[in-house]
Write an enzyme that holds these catalytic residues in place. Structure first.
Site, PDB file in Angstrom:
ATOM      1  N   PHE A 137      -9.064   1.225   0.025  1.00 30.47           N
ATOM      2  CA  PHE A 137      -8.753   0.332  -1.091  1.00 30.47           C
ATOM      3  C   PHE A 137      -7.800  -0.794  -0.680  1.00 30.47           C
ATOM      4  O   PHE A 137      -7.720  -1.826  -1.344  1.00 30.47           O
ATOM      5  CB  PHE A 137      -8.164   1.131  -2.262  1.00 30.47           C
ATOM      6  CG  PHE A 137      -6.700   1.453  -2.140  1.00 30.47           C
ATOM      7  CD1 PHE A 137      -5.737   0.682  -2.767  1.00 30.47           C
ATOM      8  CD2 PHE A 137      -6.279   2.555  -1.410  1.00 30.47           C
ATOM      9  CE1 PHE A 137      -4.388   0.981  -2.670  1.00 30.47           C
ATOM     10  CE2 PHE A 137      -4.943   2.872  -1.305  1.00 30.47           C
ATOM     11  CZ  PHE A 137      -3.979   2.075  -1.929  1.00 30.47           C
ATOM     12  N   LYS A 138      -7.096  -0.625   0.425  1.00 33.18           N
ATOM     13  CA  LYS A 138      -6.138  -1.642   0.863  1.00 33.18           C
ATOM     14  C   LYS A 138      -6.822  -2.986   1.131  1.00 33.18           C
ATOM     15  O   LYS A 138      -6.192  -4.036   1.065  1.00 33.18           O
ATOM     16  CB  LYS A 138      -5.406  -1.174   2.126  1.00 33.18           C
ATOM     17  CG  LYS A 138      -4.799   0.223   2.038  1.00 33.18           C
ATOM     18  CD  LYS A 138      -3.636   0.291   1.077  1.00 33.18           C
ATOM     19  CE  LYS A 138      -3.126   1.699   0.887  1.00 33.18           C
ATOM     20  NZ  LYS A 138      -2.347   2.217   1.977  1.00 33.18           N
ATOM     21  N   ASP A 139      -8.115  -2.957   1.465  1.00 28.57           N
ATOM     22  CA  ASP A 139      -8.846  -4.207   1.705  1.00 28.57           C
ATOM     23  C   ASP A 139      -8.809  -5.133   0.491  1.00 28.57           C
ATOM     24  O   ASP A 139      -8.823  -6.356   0.636  1.00 28.57           O
ATOM     25  CB  ASP A 139     -10.318  -3.923   2.036  1.00 28.57           C
ATOM     26  CG  ASP A 139     -10.494  -3.320   3.416  1.00 28.57           C
ATOM     27  OD1 ASP A 139      -9.752  -3.706   4.325  1.00 28.57           O
ATOM     28  OD2 ASP A 139     -11.362  -2.458   3.577  1.00 28.57           O
TER      29      ASP A 139
ATOM     30  N   THR B 208      -3.206   1.066   5.382  1.00 30.79           N
ATOM     31  CA  THR B 208      -2.610  -0.268   5.345  1.00 30.79           C
ATOM     32  C   THR B 208      -2.635  -0.913   6.724  1.00 30.79           C
ATOM     33  O   THR B 208      -2.835  -2.123   6.858  1.00 30.79           O
ATOM     34  CB  THR B 208      -1.161  -0.205   4.818  1.00 30.79           C
ATOM     35  OG1 THR B 208      -1.183   0.215   3.455  1.00 30.79           O
ATOM     36  CG2 THR B 208      -0.478  -1.560   4.896  1.00 30.79           C
TER      37      THR B 208
END
Length: 767
Positions: free
Chosen positions: A105-107, A140
């Site tokens: 989800f960090k993208d 991350t």
């Protein structure tokens, strides 16, 4: 919109500066001074993800103005699926956030942050390099590396706990390519890495040392407000999508359940609520490192416990940085309370907090057995495969639902692809076929009836690029050593003389030579760069440090575009850098002119833009001007060179008084003509009698190309430097470039034409 420190309201900055700084000077985190409101949620129902992102970013970062739309469109480009947010519906709704390049989800936020950072630097006219320091518990790190890869002016260093991430996560980082990237393992856990990074951010002496070397610190962790705000978007988008497909009525409340360790992702959901998203409950889901669960249930935050290594390593965290922001909001900005709590956490490893909103936040945790059961349940009941982090969230949500009988539709954040954690997923479902890590991926692909993602499959044969392992207490020393070990200097091409401005006028253009330097035992090369490097040490009476250099060249050699000056300036900059001296442009200009002999090329290469310069009594006098933005430079570059010696020898030894007056009068008016784009005056002022009438004899086709350029609506032409490049001045959006290109392609095969713009920055150390 201003952003304040959670520990001192008097520290206040615009959004763009908060993004650049990453963390407040007192160690606090930046928070918005108020929450903007979505006026009409239903008016956003037909927005695509890019437009919604631009809208929400604009609410917070209003000082970036129209740039936010461009940022959103650049960030969410072809690297994401069309939908960006994928909802998988069962008795709950899974929000799949892992469809970017790194499958986490960090993208979603780290695709935006580099563009936000670049725009913030532009708005603040900040030409310094940015050093991104990242502490990661797994995802991350890779997302930061991908986001900042090969971005000029940015160096990114990622620190991760050795043995504290999954095999796939580690390989994603260690095989990462990029000249401006470094990955360093630490002997310790994520909290050790995060604490060491935070210590650097609040050490003003160390930050001053980095500034002397031309670097300003920033962060890509969710402690950076520029990383947090974009995460609001996917919660708002998901809600609107659920309304659109008829799963919700507009205004109906939802629950949001998020697996979290550092509290950033769920804090974004809290921010979404504060701007107007109808949310009933925020469900905080922890793994066995359940410090957050204990906090929300007891009001006591206690990190004085052993960290447990789990199958959800991105949540193996005991100090949740973003919780500090929530505390600030819960006490309406009472920074004194927040500061006391953070000091107690630092000194006592715990603090007590009375002001919890238990009507909004629920918290629970999942054991390893719970995680396995959740993965198996989802697969058995729905033929749906989730990873270990999403399983934490699903397990905690099920426990909450059984305990409360709350039937509110719940959105579960699915934060990582199952392919990043194949061991736990396969073992939970009961598949034990393969022992080899990459064969497990094939087993998982068969189970999910999809292909193994290409960039994960390729990890098996990719070369390990990073090998450093350090103790976290040595992080400051390591950062400096890495900066010393390898760095690059980027120097623009220049066009000097400019008609009547013989040996005086010069302009910097966006064609670059990049010089990559490495510390060395001995000098491996003997060239103009190294010669200038050595002369700089001698000029400043310092002991010479050996170095090696490689050149990535765009500026053609001996064509009148300042290729020699790029080498001289690179040599001077690299020497100053190796001496740990501040990159002072005036000092660099003095030294470079001493080496070059005259400043007309080196001055614009260092200062950027249009520069008039002269040498008087061993001192360089210069003035820098910004030319009209609608002025365009078209370089007509031949496939033959012209030596400086030949072009000098053809010049007359004396000029007449009449020609002298002719040139001086035009030189006086050329600068305002270029600044104001006075086309008729530019034509008059570029009529030179000092050098062009003589040098053009050495350049076949000069008169022809000048005639054709004017025929194709050019403003004027002049001989660039000593030639043979002919520079054509035209107005942006004119047809001059297209017509010249077409003519040259059809008639003059030994010439090329390049469209160039003015470079405003000049030389810089880029990584």
């Amino acid at each position: 919109m201003k952003f304040l420190s959670t520990r001192n309201k008097n520290i206040k900055m615009n959004g763009s500066m908060a993004i650049i700084k990453g963390i407040a000077p007192d160690g606090g985190l930046f928070v918005p001074e108020y929450f903007p409101k979505i006026e009409k949620l239903d008016s956003l129902i037909d927005y695509n993800y890019k437009d919604l992102a631009a809208y929400i970013l604009g609410l917070y970062f209003d000082d970036l103005g129209d740039k936010v739309k461009d940022i959103a469109y650049k960030a969410y480009d072809s690297k994401f699926p069309n939908e960006v947010v994928v909802l998988k519906e069962n008795d709950t709704v899974f929000l799949e956030l892992y469809h970017g390049r790194t499958h986490a989800f960090k993208d979603m936020a780290l695709s935006v942050l580099p563009h936000l950072l670049k725009a913030s630097l532009e708005v603040n006219k900040d030409n310094k390099n940015i050093l991104i320091l990242v502490a990661t518990s797994g995802d991350t790190g890779k997302a930061s590396l991908e986001g900042f890869k090969n971005i000029d002016g940015v160096r990114c260093m990622v620190f991760y706990p050795k043995g504290g991430v999954s095999k796939i996560q580690e390989l994603q980082m260690l095989t990462q390519e990029g000249d401006n990237l470094d990955v360093i393992a630490i002997n310790g856990n994520f909290d050790n890495a995060q604490s060491a990074v935070k210590k650097i951010f609040i050490d003003q002496n160390y930050k001053n040392l980095l500034l002397k070397r031309g670097y300003e610190l920033s962060s890509a962790n969710s402690i950076n407000i520029g990383r947090l705000i974009p995460q609001i978007v996917y919660y708002v988008y998901s809600y609107l999508k659920l309304v659109k497909i008829g799963k919700l009525n507009m205004g109906q409340k939802i629950n949001i359940c998020v697996p979290t360790g550092n509290f950033g992702n769920i804090l974004a959901a809290y921010y979404a609520k504060r701007i107007g998203l109808p949310i009933n409950k925020l469900i905080v889901a922890s793994n066995e490192n359940n410090v957050l669960t204990d906090f929300f249930n007891s009001g006591i935050y206690n990190s004085n416990r052993n960290l447990i290594i789990t199958s959800s390593p991105s949540m193996d965290i005991l100090i949740s940085s973003n919780l500090e922001r929530l505390l600030f909001h819960l006490v309406d900005g009472d920074t004194k309370k927040v500061k006391i709590a953070m000091e107690d956490l630092k000194n006592k490893k715990s603090y007590k907090w009375k002001d919890l909103d238990k009507s909004l936040i629920e918290a629970g945790f999942a054991t390893e057995e719970d995680i396995s059961n959740a993965i198996k349940t989802c697969y058995d009941n729905y033929n749906y495969v989730i990873d270990s982090h999403t399983a934490v969230s699903y397990s905690v949500y099920k426990s909450y639902k059984n305990r409360t009988s709350d039937n509110t539709l719940t959105l579960i954040a699915s934060t990582a692809s199952p392919f990043k954690f194949p061991d736990k997923v396969l073992n939970s479902i009961g598949i034990f076929k393969s022992k080899d890590d990459f064969k497990k991926l094939e087993d998982l692909a068969k189970l999910m009836k999809v292909d193994v993602p290409k960039n994960i499959k390729e990890l098996e044969n990719k070369k390990i690029m990073h090998h450093r392992v350090i103790d976290p207490k040595n992080m400051k020393k390591e950062v400096l050593e890495i900066l010393n070990c390898k760095f690059s200097v980027k120097v623009p091409a220049t066009s000097a003389n400019i008609g009547v401005g013989f040996d005086t006028f010069g302009v910097s253009l966006n064609l670059f030579n990049t010089f990559i330097f490495k510390k060395s035992e001995t000098f491996m090369e003997d060239n103009l760069v190294i010669d200038s490097y050595k002369k700089t040490f001698k000029y400043l009476d310092e002991d010479i440090i050996p170095i090696s250099v490689k050149i990535k060249s765009q500026v053609p050699y001996t064509r009148g575009l300042g290729s020699s000056s790029t080498c001289i300036v690179a040599g001077v900059y690299s020497a100053l850098f190796m001496m740990n001296k501040t990159i002072n442009k005036e000092l660099a200009l003095d030294i470079a002119t001493e080496i070059e002999g005259h400043p007309d090329n080196v001055a614009p290469a260092i200062m950027g833009s249009f520069v008039i310069s002269l040498k008087h009594n061993e001192h360089i006098h210069y003035r820098r001007f910004e030319l009209n933005k609608n002025l365009e430079f078209l370089a007509l570059i031949p496939n033959f060179s012209l030596s400086t010696k030949d072009s000098r020898n053809i010049l007359p030894k004396m000029i007449s008084l009449k020609d002298g007056v002719h040139n001086v009068s035009r030189a006086a008016l050329l600068t305002p003509a270029l600044v104001n784009l006075d086309k008729n005056l530019i034509k008059v002022c570029l009529d030179d009698r000092f050098h062009q009438p003589y040098r053009k004899r050495l350049i076949k086709d000069f008169d022809l190309l000048k005639e054709k350029s004017l025929e194709f609506d050019a403003i004027a032409t002049y001989l660039s430097g000593a030639g043979p490049t002919i520079m054509v001045l035209s107005e942006k959006n004119s047809k001059t470039y297209a017509m010249l290109k077409d003519y040259i392609n059809n008639n003059l095969k030994n010439w090329d034409v390049k469209k160039l713009n003015i470079d405003l920055d000049g030389a810089k150390i880029i990584s």
